[in-house]
Design an enzyme around this catalytic site. Structure first.
Site, PDB file in Angstrom:
ATOM      1  N   ARG A 217       1.089  -8.834  13.972  1.00 58.63           N
ATOM      2  CA  ARG A 217       0.381  -7.739  13.179  1.00 58.63           C
ATOM      3  C   ARG A 217      -0.384  -8.379  12.010  1.00 58.63           C
ATOM      4  O   ARG A 217      -1.638  -8.109  11.858  1.00 58.63           O
ATOM      5  CB  ARG A 217       1.519  -6.669  12.515  1.00 58.63           C
ATOM      6  CG  ARG A 217       2.068  -5.935  13.628  1.00 58.63           C
ATOM      7  CD  ARG A 217       3.407  -5.091  12.934  1.00 58.63           C
ATOM      8  NE  ARG A 217       3.123  -4.196  11.692  1.00 58.63           N
ATOM      9  CZ  ARG A 217       3.883  -4.019  10.892  1.00 58.63           C
ATOM     10  NH1 ARG A 217       5.110  -4.485  10.777  1.00 58.63           N
ATOM     11  NH2 ARG A 217       3.534  -3.145   9.862  1.00 58.63           N
TER      12      ARG A 217
ATOM     13  N   ARG B 257      12.170  -0.844  10.925  1.00 59.24           N
ATOM     14  CA  ARG B 257      11.355  -0.489  11.990  1.00 59.24           C
ATOM     15  C   ARG B 257      11.114  -1.576  13.204  1.00 59.24           C
ATOM     16  O   ARG B 257      11.204  -2.711  13.049  1.00 59.24           O
ATOM     17  CB  ARG B 257       9.750  -0.467  11.432  1.00 59.24           C
ATOM     18  CG  ARG B 257       9.554   0.837  10.632  1.00 59.24           C
ATOM     19  CD  ARG B 257       8.222   0.977   9.707  1.00 59.24           C
ATOM     20  NE  ARG B 257       7.212   0.437  10.426  1.00 59.24           N
ATOM     21  CZ  ARG B 257       5.820   0.255   9.665  1.00 59.24           C
ATOM     22  NH1 ARG B 257       5.566   0.764   8.705  1.00 59.24           N
ATOM     23  NH2 ARG B 257       5.020  -0.307  10.481  1.00 59.24           N
TER      24      ARG B 257
ATOM     25  N   ARG C 151      12.158  -5.789   5.068  1.00 59.00           N
ATOM     26  CA  ARG C 151      12.324  -4.074   4.440  1.00 59.00           C
ATOM     27  C   ARG C 151      12.939  -3.153   5.530  1.00 59.00           C
ATOM     28  O   ARG C 151      13.092  -3.514   6.786  1.00 59.00           O
ATOM     29  CB  ARG C 151      10.646  -3.879   4.171  1.00 59.00           C
ATOM     30  CG  ARG C 151       9.932  -3.455   5.401  1.00 59.00           C
ATOM     31  CD  ARG C 151       8.715  -3.019   4.903  1.00 59.00           C
ATOM     32  NE  ARG C 151       7.776  -2.491   5.979  1.00 59.00           N
ATOM     33  CZ  ARG C 151       6.538  -2.384   6.088  1.00 59.00           C
ATOM     34  NH1 ARG C 151       5.816  -2.199   5.026  1.00 59.00           N
ATOM     35  NH2 ARG C 151       5.828  -2.016   7.117  1.00 59.00           N
TER      36      ARG C 151
ATOM     37  N   ARG D  98      -9.128   0.454   9.510  1.00 58.47           N
ATOM     38  CA  ARG D  98      -8.598  -0.892   9.734  1.00 58.47           C
ATOM     39  C   ARG D  98      -9.603  -1.806  10.534  1.00 58.47           C
ATOM     40  O   ARG D  98      -9.323  -2.962  11.002  1.00 58.47           O
ATOM     41  CB  ARG D  98      -7.389  -0.699  10.382  1.00 58.47           C
ATOM     42  CG  ARG D  98      -5.977  -0.930   9.710  1.00 58.47           C
ATOM     43  CD  ARG D  98      -4.856  -0.422  10.737  1.00 58.47           C
ATOM     44  NE  ARG D  98      -3.678  -1.098  10.330  1.00 58.47           N
ATOM     45  CZ  ARG D  98      -2.788  -0.524   9.690  1.00 58.47           C
ATOM     46  NH1 ARG D  98      -2.619   0.665   9.614  1.00 58.47           N
ATOM     47  NH2 ARG D  98      -1.652  -1.220   9.330  1.00 58.47           N
TER      48      ARG D  98
ATOM     49  N   LYS E 185       0.891  -1.330   0.028  1.00 57.53           N
ATOM     50  CA  LYS E 185      -0.087   0.043  -0.208  1.00 57.53           C
ATOM     51  C   LYS E 185       0.818   1.284  -0.129  1.00 57.53           C
ATOM     52  O   LYS E 185       0.695   2.315  -0.552  1.00 57.53           O
ATOM     53  CB  LYS E 185      -0.775   0.010   1.108  1.00 57.53           C
ATOM     54  CG  LYS E 185      -1.983  -1.054   1.428  1.00 57.53           C
ATOM     55  CD  LYS E 185      -2.767  -0.880   2.612  1.00 57.53           C
ATOM     56  CE  LYS E 185      -2.143  -0.873   3.921  1.00 57.53           C
ATOM     57  NZ  LYS E 185      -1.398  -1.910   4.392  1.00 57.53           N
TER      58      LYS E 185
HETATM   59  P1  AMP Z   1       1.436   0.766   9.531  1.00 58.58           P
HETATM   60  O1  AMP Z   1       2.557   1.856   8.924  1.00 58.58           O
HETATM   61  O2  AMP Z   1       0.162   1.253   8.413  1.00 58.58           O
HETATM   62  O3  AMP Z   1       1.815  -0.527   9.118  1.00 58.58           O
HETATM   63  O4  AMP Z   1       0.955   1.112  10.904  1.00 58.58           O
HETATM   64  C1  AMP Z   1       1.746   0.754  12.047  1.00 58.58           C
HETATM   65  C2  AMP Z   1       1.018   0.705  13.301  1.00 58.58           C
HETATM   66  O5  AMP Z   1       0.141   1.989  13.482  1.00 58.58           O
HETATM   67  C3  AMP Z   1      -0.188  -0.442  13.148  1.00 58.58           C
HETATM   68  O6  AMP Z   1       0.515  -1.667  13.493  1.00 58.58           O
HETATM   69  C4  AMP Z   1      -0.964   0.120  14.306  1.00 58.58           C
HETATM   70  O7  AMP Z   1      -0.190  -0.197  15.895  1.00 58.58           O
HETATM   71  C5  AMP Z   1      -0.956   1.588  14.222  1.00 58.58           C
HETATM   72  N1  AMP Z   1      -2.177   2.014  13.132  1.00 58.58           N
HETATM   73  C6  AMP Z   1      -2.035   2.682  11.927  1.00 58.58           C
HETATM   74  N2  AMP Z   1      -3.193   2.858  11.476  1.00 58.58           N
HETATM   75  C7  AMP Z   1      -3.904   2.318  12.298  1.00 58.58           C
HETATM   76  C8  AMP Z   1      -5.401   2.403  12.303  1.00 58.58           C
HETATM   77  N3  AMP Z   1      -6.213   2.712  11.166  1.00 58.58           N
HETATM   78  N4  AMP Z   1      -6.035   1.807  13.444  1.00 58.58           N
HETATM   79  C9  AMP Z   1      -5.361   1.279  14.425  1.00 58.58           C
HETATM   80  N5  AMP Z   1      -3.952   1.537  14.676  1.00 58.58           N
HETATM   81  C10 AMP Z   1      -3.320   1.874  13.410  1.00 58.58           C
END
Ligand code: AMP
Length: 219
Positions: free
Chosen positions: A175, A164, A127, A88, A13
């Site tokens: 996750r 990360r 990554r 989400r 994404k």
């Molecule tokens: P991402 O970079 O999109 O993989 O997001 C990293 C982390 O941020 C996720 O594992 C969640 O802990 C938090 N996060 C990001 N977007 C959301 C969301 N829409 N709802 C809840 N937690 C989120």
């Protein structure tokens, strides 16, 4: 052009968002990036989000919804946006429907990135992310010209890549499980949308981009 990207972590994404941003000048709204910035700046939201993120859990709906509500009211949203990583959960999807209605905005495309778990684990644990502009590359691209491209947030030098904390193997599994339990209903929420597109996210990013671009041009 307002677009939604749904898919598990590591499904591409973020990569596609950056390609679309370059092509169309739309705003890339990644809730994950917003939280990482908030953590780096030690804001109240950042402090609240950090524990959940480190454990691979979702940040509470109310926090995420408030963040997006404030962001969608900013003037640059008129350029069009890509929502990457939001909604989400089902309550987030319902809140987004209401918010879009309230702001008089519509979604022109909902893209679901489908990728199997083995490939996700492989991609996520291999990554590396730029700590300044959030560009993502794979471990085997380190040291190649792709890695040395100029950073969009650091005009005097290349990207600075790191792993990360939540891309470490133990958190990655968690996750993906959280995604499967909590985000699967969101896919069903949008399946009936006439602009819903089911993508094979295991393909090469260039192929995925061609499909997304063709759909956008056709709509
Ligand atoms: P991402 O970079 O999109 O993989 O997001 C990293 C982390 O941020 C996720 O594992 C969640 O802990 C938090 N996060 C990001 N977007 C959301 C969301 N829409 N709802 C809840 N937690 C989120």
């Amino acid at each position: 052009m307002n677009i939604l990207f749904i898919g598990p972590p590591g499904s591409g994404k973020g990569t596609q968002s950056k390609l679309l941003q370059d092509q169309y000048g739309v705003v890339h709204l990644s809730t994950g990036d917003m939280f990482r910035t908030a953590i780096a700046q030690k804001t109240e939201v950042g402090i609240e989000a950090k524990g959940f993120m480190d454990r691979g859990e979702y940040v509470p709906d109310a926090v995420v919804i408030n963040l997006i509500r404030d962001r969608l009211k900013q003037p640059d949203i008129k350029m069009g946006f890509i929502l990457d990583g939001f909604p989400r959960t089902e309550p987030q999807a319902v809140a987004l429907d209401q918010l879009l209605e309230e702001l008089g905005l519509k979604l022109g495309g909902v893209f679901f990135f489908d990728v199997n778990k083995d490939l996700l684990v492989k991609r996520l644990s291999g990554r590396r992310t730029c700590k300044n502009c959030n560009r993502v590359i794979s471990l085997d691209q380190l040291g190649t010209p792709i890695a040395n491209e100029r950073c969009q947030k650091n005009p005097v030098g290349p990207c600075e890549f790191y792993q990360r904390d939540d891309d470490r193997a133990d958190v990655v599994e968690k996750r993906i499980d959280v995604y499967q339990k909590q985000t699967t209903p969101v896919i069903d929420h949008y399946r009936k949308n006439k602009n819903f597109v089911h993508l094979n996210g295991a393909q090469n990013p260039k192929e995925v981009f061609k499909l997304i671009d063709a759909k956008i041009r056709a709509s």
